[in-house]
Write a protein that holds these residues in place. Structure first.
Motif, PDB file in Angstrom:
ATOM      1  N   THR A 232       0.758  -1.173   0.104  1.00 51.47           N
ATOM      2  CA  THR A 232       0.069   0.027   0.067  1.00 51.47           C
ATOM      3  C   THR A 232       0.701   1.128  -0.051  1.00 51.47           C
ATOM      4  OG1 THR A 232      -1.674  -1.050   1.179  1.00 51.47           O
ATOM      5  CG2 THR A 232      -1.896   1.423   1.307  1.00 51.47           C
ATOM      6  N   CYS A 236       0.950   4.022  -3.027  1.00 50.79           N
ATOM      7  CA  CYS A 236       0.365   5.268  -2.607  1.00 50.79           C
ATOM      8  C   CYS A 236       1.228   6.503  -2.534  1.00 50.79           C
ATOM      9  CB  CYS A 236      -0.365   5.258  -1.382  1.00 50.79           C
ATOM     10  SG  CYS A 236      -1.807   4.299  -1.499  1.00 50.79           S
ATOM     11  N   LEU A 265      -7.805  -1.139  -2.454  1.00 45.48           N
ATOM     12  CA  LEU A 265      -6.903   0.107  -2.868  1.00 45.48           C
ATOM     13  C   LEU A 265      -7.673   0.832  -4.165  1.00 45.48           C
ATOM     14  CD1 LEU A 265      -3.135  -0.972  -2.841  1.00 45.48           C
ATOM     15  CD2 LEU A 265      -4.196   1.182  -2.042  1.00 45.48           C
ATOM     16  N   TRP A 269      -8.748   4.432  -3.878  1.00 41.51           N
ATOM     17  CA  TRP A 269      -8.022   5.472  -4.756  1.00 41.51           C
ATOM     18  C   TRP A 269      -9.175   6.129  -5.773  1.00 41.51           C
ATOM     19  CZ3 TRP A 269      -7.654   5.301 -10.238  1.00 41.51           C
ATOM     20  CH2 TRP A 269      -6.498   6.335 -10.943  1.00 41.51           C
ATOM     21  N   ARG A 273      -8.220   9.991  -4.874  1.00 42.56           N
ATOM     22  CA  ARG A 273      -6.989  10.241  -5.624  1.00 42.56           C
ATOM     23  C   ARG A 273      -6.338  11.579  -5.748  1.00 42.56           C
ATOM     24  NH1 ARG A 273      -8.927   8.988 -11.756  1.00 42.56           N
ATOM     25  NH2 ARG A 273      -6.714   9.991 -12.214  1.00 42.56           N
ATOM     26  N   VAL A 276      -3.325  11.880  -3.772  1.00 42.23           N
ATOM     27  CA  VAL A 276      -2.128  11.277  -3.852  1.00 42.23           C
ATOM     28  C   VAL A 276      -1.798  11.534  -5.610  1.00 42.23           C
ATOM     29  CG1 VAL A 276      -1.862   9.714  -2.363  1.00 42.23           C
ATOM     30  CG2 VAL A 276      -3.362   9.058  -4.327  1.00 42.23           C
ATOM     31  N   PRO A 283      -4.061   1.574  -8.562  1.00 46.09           N
ATOM     32  CA  PRO A 283      -2.994   0.757  -7.730  1.00 46.09           C
ATOM     33  C   PRO A 283      -2.966  -0.688  -8.367  1.00 46.09           C
ATOM     34  CG  PRO A 283      -4.553   2.152  -6.521  1.00 46.09           C
ATOM     35  CD  PRO A 283      -5.047   2.370  -7.803  1.00 46.09           C
TER      36      PRO A 283
ATOM     37  N   THR B 219      -0.496   8.896   4.272  1.00 49.12           N
ATOM     38  CA  THR B 219      -1.608   9.544   3.628  1.00 49.12           C
ATOM     39  C   THR B 219      -2.938   9.077   4.507  1.00 49.12           C
ATOM     40  OG1 THR B 219      -1.806   7.990   2.068  1.00 49.12           O
ATOM     41  CG2 THR B 219      -0.532   9.990   1.390  1.00 49.12           C
ATOM     42  N   LEU B 221      -5.401   7.922   2.789  1.00 44.78           N
ATOM     43  CA  LEU B 221      -5.703   6.669   1.780  1.00 44.78           C
ATOM     44  C   LEU B 221      -5.003   5.512   2.338  1.00 44.78           C
ATOM     45  CD1 LEU B 221      -6.453   5.377  -1.109  1.00 44.78           C
ATOM     46  CD2 LEU B 221      -4.611   6.066  -1.911  1.00 44.78           C
ATOM     47  N   GLU B 222      -3.720   5.604   2.806  1.00 42.37           N
ATOM     48  CA  GLU B 222      -2.978   4.636   3.252  1.00 42.37           C
ATOM     49  C   GLU B 222      -3.833   3.995   4.622  1.00 42.37           C
ATOM     50  OE1 GLU B 222       0.602   6.622   2.378  1.00 42.37           O
ATOM     51  OE2 GLU B 222       1.469   4.674   3.054  1.00 42.37           O
TER      52      GLU B 222
END
Lengths: 361, 367
Positions: A232, A236, A265, A269, A273, A276, A283, B219, B221-222
């Motif tokens: 991950t 990411c 993921l 995402w 997104r 990131v 991903p 992040t 997200l993680e």
């Protein structure tokens, strides 16, 4: 496959075998003295290699080893080349074996000592393993928490024909996508050396996100949590956008967790997104392009049908590579690890051809 | 038939068939700390006022993050998602034929390291839930907030309100200071079992430890994706420590976990147990047997694979029709329209179990 306590009668394998996870072991840290400077020898004599005091969970087997893997001399399993030849390379007709020497260099608080220790292990590997045995290849041990030390060690050894990858452990001080590790990735990619992430480690804190577990089964069975986090993080943080040639191999981490992780993921995402922007593709697209996977400990769902569903969901037939994990207790036998129902062409790829392409043998 | 019509028909089909729904994850949110002042002793009101303490927040659902609210949920500007009963009725209870909706208030008193304050806040938020939600809407059931960082205080709160007919479970955040199998938590489980309460382990939390086994990620997200691994650690711990042997009536719901990792965990855990069970001899059955007997998962977010065929594979790999319980995770963004809350293509018998029967069987107080 679970351990067999008596030496299995090896069968002649028709297929070539490349074993992507073999452990050579220091009989004692003192074998490194010829490769350590006076300053670091003295350091070792004084304080040794500090262990993570207070983090101990007793294992099921001494050194995690198969009971039959102790050499007649009584030295540690994996510490004697002759016995490893006899019990693994010759017995199973292994064409190449990749050595992953497990050391605590990425857990040492003293980074300079970690770098000296790593360098010594690598020199010890050259002299005692790579030079005497042409079937063996090895992994460069690096003190990964200092970018300069790690990079210098990779540069020093990248052109040695015996070293085929850089070795990290799954439980690190910080998630492996973080920028402190990027210089190491840049150097590895420049030299076409994959990064291997291998089972084990204690990292910086508790070995789970929820504190310290009590039992070895939680430590050993919970290692997949660290692998999931590392995949991950690498994706990411945009590592593969910055280092498009970087290749990563997940060693001894299993792989049934990977399809669900890709689905989670991808879905997250799509909604997040903007956080990131360096992650430009799904991903799962980075994962299928940049990650290779070793098979041991093989997944054993209750029905073979599920194993085939898993392979189809993974969709990385070119990236699965066989490994035994010799001499550890959860050794996978080349004769029995893969399901009998596997198609012969795929079996051939997994047993050797994927690794041959990956490591460019 | 276009997709929208198809999903609408599917929903109507369930409703017409009389398939009542139990929604096992509906968020009610405390609008502000001041709402708790009527339920807090003066000492703690003064303490909060003077220190400027804004109340605990784990930042599990940052307000600017798209995941935190489903697109299309219209809110009056003064309202935060899930903080208004009328909106929750309109957005969730009335959309499906909801027989029961289980509130999962994500008030993280565990992030308050003053344990007396944490306990006072937990009691206050529970009293607030009774007055503002449970007393006003007969379809709703609640989750008890407890200061689980101090199990003795948590058990005291369970004893205080566990007999209230509106509370059906005790809520523990997924992230904790110690794994939930650790015997320090036994007072919580003993009290929960005594009062016929399920233990709900819910996404999020803020125990002060990193949210991964390898430190702090960069992040959100993680952190969001990684919560599945947090749940995995809790399941390993509960089974390995023998919690289900100690408390044969203990029932655990994993709430907002993503569902699809569970088969892979069961395979790995069973294999580990075959090799290592000598070290934990009290674990007498394969771990997957304990999981199928004692653990359930809420449906959303389902983290479904790209194809319906693969989802059916995963559901089949659970090797049980009992494990999944319907949830919408209101108001979080798990699906684009309410009609998509339930995946297509499941056999009707299984759909019926997921929509209501599994929850009715699992929650003693919903029978």
């Amino acid at each position: 496959m679970v351990e067999t306590r008596t030496l299995e009668e090896p069968k002649r394998q028709k297929l070539p075998i490349i074993d992507c996870d073999v452990h050579n072991t220091l009989a004692s840290e003192r074998v490194l003295y010829p490769y350590l400077s006076k300053r670091w020898r003295r350091h070792h004599e004084m304080v040794g290699t500090p262990d993570r005091v207070g983090a101990y969970i007793p294992r099921a087997h001494l050194y995690g080893a198969r009971y039959d893997a102790w050499p007649p001399s009584g030295q540690r399993p994996g510490s004697e080349l002759d016995f490893l030849r006899e019990q693994l390379l010759d017995a199973w007709h292994i064409e190449y074996g990749i050595l992953n020497c497990l050391t605590p260099v990425c857990e040492m608080p003293n980074l300079a000592y970690a770098a000296a220790f790593a360098r010594a292990v690598n020199d010890w590997q050259i002299e005692n393993w790579l030079e005497p045995e042409p079937r063996l290849r090895a992994s460069i041990i690096v003190a990964c928490d200092d970018a300069a030390f790690a990079t210098a060690e990779i540069e020093r050894l990248a052109n040695h024909p015996g070293f085929v990858q850089v070795l990290l452990l799954a439980r690190t001080m910080e998630p492996l996508g973080r920028r402190k590790y990027w210089q190491m990735y840049e150097t590895a990619a420049k030299h076409n050396l994959p990064i291997g992430i291998h089972f084990t480690g204690v990292g910086a804190g508790p070995i789970t996100a929820v504190g310290r577990p009590s039992h070895y089964i939680e430590d050993h069975g919970g290692m997949t949590q660290a692998f999931q986090t590392q995949v991950t993080s690498l994706v990411c943080e945009g590592v593969f956008e910055h280092f498009p040639m970087l290749r990563v191999v997940l060693i001894e981490g299993g792989f049934a967790w990977l399809p669900p992780l890709m689905w989670r993921l991808d879905r997250a995402w799509k909604k997040l997104r903007e956080e990131v922007p360096d992650v430009k593709r799904l991903p799962s697209a980075y994962i299928r392009e940049h990650f290779w996977i070793t098979t041991q400990p093989i997944e054993e769902p209750p029905k073979q049908e599920y194993f085939h569903q898993l392979l189809a969901q993974l969709d990385v037939d070119e990236k699965l590579m066989f490994a035994t994990d010799y001499p550890h207790w959860d050794f996978d036998s080349p004769a029995h690890a893969l399901p009998k129902s596997l198609a012969p062409a795929l079996k051939q790829k997994i047993m050797a051809e994927n690794a041959r392409a990956f490591y460019r043998f | 038939m276009n997709r929208q019509t198809e999903t609408e028909n599917r929903r109507q089909g369930f409703v017409q068939a009389g398939l009542a729904v139990i929604d096992c994850d509906l968020h009610n949110r405390l609008p502000s700390l001041e709402m708790l002042y009527p339920y807090l002793p003066d000492y703690w009101c003064d303490y909060c006022e003077e220190s400027g303490f804004p109340g605990p927040d784990a930042n599990d659902y940052p307000s600017g993050v798209p995941l935190s609210i489903r697109p299309g949920l219209t809110l009056p500007s003064e309202n935060r998602p899930a903080s208004d009963l009328a909106l929750l009725r309109g957005h969730a209870l009335d959309v499906w034929d909801v027989e029961y909706g289980i509130l999962t208030c994500a008030y993280r008193v565990q992030s308050v390291h003053n344990e007396d304050l944490a306990a006072a806040l937990a009691s206050a938020v529970n009293d607030w839930q009774i007055e503002h939600w449970l007393d006003r809407e007969p379809r709703l059931r609640g989750s008890l907030i407890v200061p689980s960082q101090n199990p003795a205080l948590a058990a005291r709160e369970i004893e205080r309100l566990g007999g209230h007919p509106g509370f059906v479970q005790v809520m523990l955040p997924a992230r904790s200071q110690a794994p939930y199998g650790n015997r320090r938590y036994h007072p919580i489980y003993a009290a929960a079992v005594r009062h016929q309460l399920v233990v709900g382990i819910h996404y999020g939390g803020a125990p002060g430890l990193p949210p991964t086994s390898v430190g702090w990620p960069s992040t959100y997200l993680e952190e969001y994706v990684g919560m599945a691994q947090v749940f995995q650690a809790q399941v390993l711990s509960l089974v390995s420590e023998g919690a289900f042997d100690q408390f044969p009536d203990l029932r655990v719901v994993l709430i907002e976990t993503g569902v699809t990792w569970m088969p892979s965990l069961m395979w790995r855990f069973d294999k580990e147990w075959r090799g290592l069970r000598g070290l934990t001899p009290w674990v007498k059955q394969p771990p997957s047997a304990y999981i199928r007997q004692h653990v359930r998962m809420t449906l959303q977010p389902i983290d479904a694979p790209p194809t319906a065929a693969e989802l059916l594979q995963i559901v089949g790999q659970l090797d049980s029709e009992d494990l999944l319980m319907f949830s919408t995770d209101y108001p979080h963004w798990c699906f684009d329209s309410a009609e998509e809350a339930f995946p297509a293509g499941l056999p009707t018998s299984l759909a019926r179990r997921i929509l209501a029967e599994n929850a009715r069987e699992f929650y003693p107080k919903l029978r």
